[in-house]
Design a protein around this motif. Sequence first.
Motif, PDB file in Angstrom:
ATOM      1  N   ALA A 135       0.855  -1.183   0.000  1.00 57.65           N
ATOM      2  CA  ALA A 135       0.000   0.000   0.000  1.00 57.65           C
ATOM      3  C   ALA A 135       0.894   1.236   0.000  1.00 57.65           C
ATOM      4  CB  ALA A 135      -0.904   0.010   1.239  1.00 57.65           C
ATOM      5  N   GLU A 291      -5.996  -3.988   3.062  1.00 56.02           N
ATOM      6  CA  GLU A 291      -7.317  -3.609   3.563  1.00 56.02           C
ATOM      7  C   GLU A 291      -7.430  -3.800   5.068  1.00 56.02           C
ATOM      8  OE1 GLU A 291      -7.935  -7.866   1.927  1.00 56.02           O
ATOM      9  OE2 GLU A 291      -6.576  -6.154   1.665  1.00 56.02           O
ATOM     10  N   HIS A 292      -6.551  -4.610   5.632  1.00 52.43           N
ATOM     11  CA  HIS A 292      -6.574  -4.858   7.069  1.00 52.43           C
ATOM     12  C   HIS A 292      -5.560  -4.012   7.824  1.00 52.43           C
ATOM     13  CE1 HIS A 292      -9.346  -8.148   6.446  1.00 52.43           C
ATOM     14  NE2 HIS A 292      -8.527  -8.672   5.551  1.00 52.43           N
ATOM     15  N   GLU A 294      -4.168  -0.946   6.637  1.00 50.16           N
ATOM     16  CA  GLU A 294      -4.290   0.496   6.408  1.00 50.16           C
ATOM     17  C   GLU A 294      -5.130   1.200   7.476  1.00 50.16           C
ATOM     18  OE1 GLU A 294      -3.712   1.938   2.000  1.00 50.16           O
ATOM     19  OE2 GLU A 294      -5.225   0.331   2.032  1.00 50.16           O
TER      20      GLU A 294
END
Length: 339
Positions: A135, A291-292, A294
């Motif tokens: 990310a 997604e976990h 961030e």
Amino acid sequence: MPPPGYGPLRERGHRTGGGTRVKAVVYDRYGGPEVLRIEEAPVPVPGAGQVVVKVAATSINLSDWECLRGTPAYSRIGGLRRPKNRTLGSDIAGVVHAVGVGVSSVRPGDEVYGDNLAQMGGFAEYALAPEKALARKPAELSFAQASTIPQAGVIALQGTARAAPGVRMLINGAGGGSGSFAIQLAKRLGAHVTGVDDTRKLDHMRSLGADDVIDYRADDFTRGHPPYDDILDLVAHRSVFAYRRALAPGGRYRCVGGSVPTLLRILTVGWLAGRVTGRRIGVLAVKMGPEHFEPMAGMCVSGDVRICIDRTFTLDEVPEALTYHGEGKALGKVVVVPE
């Protein structure tokens, strides 16, 4: 100074010629930190869906220590007799150097971070990672800070999901990386938090908001204490019946890692013993990926959660860094930087 017998890693490297050569800490057999050495190799070339990251920082996790030693047995998945990945280090942060075909979310020059657990490679100047593991790094965080979040932060976030006002939560191993995050998250959700670790970490746990602290060398948290509604165990090694004893009716126990026999007992005997007595005993199934992690980074950027970095080491000091982490000395996270 590195522990006796290691010697300067730089002296163990070699140059084989052929283009730009970069450093990586490698190992070819399971063992202690003494099996590590530095090699020089070409800059990785990305395949389809892959990204080459110029590493600025890599934080150490329990998975690095386990994969180095080859124990518990699950750390040898894909490499029963010798390591699957010759270079350890999964939680990386750095600058995109090159991208492979099909990569669209990042481009050269972007600052990124992520959990590269499947491929490892962070204890090097350049690492190869799948695009989906990365990310964009928040500008407000340094590379070292960002590297502490992907694995430890997610374990803490998911491990404290049931914390709430009125909940008595105990975190075993609370003075380390995941534990330091978990104390803060549980307090933020209103729980009454008890942190368990050794005596050197008691003040550290208090500074993060723990209501009570227990020195595990002097006190058994499964005896003589009011039962807990929720237990997050980051260093599971006790019997299933001790964990059941420490839980209040309706309470939940979840562990992260441990020996294969311990995990099997928790998944079988623990599940049954918990079910019979109205408690839930099991293993925390951690969901990984941007997604976990961030959302956790967002809380660090906002100041709701503090990032605790105990010490930083260079590539040449990776054996010392892993020893320091493996012996449980770190107050929070340990980070390796290439230079």
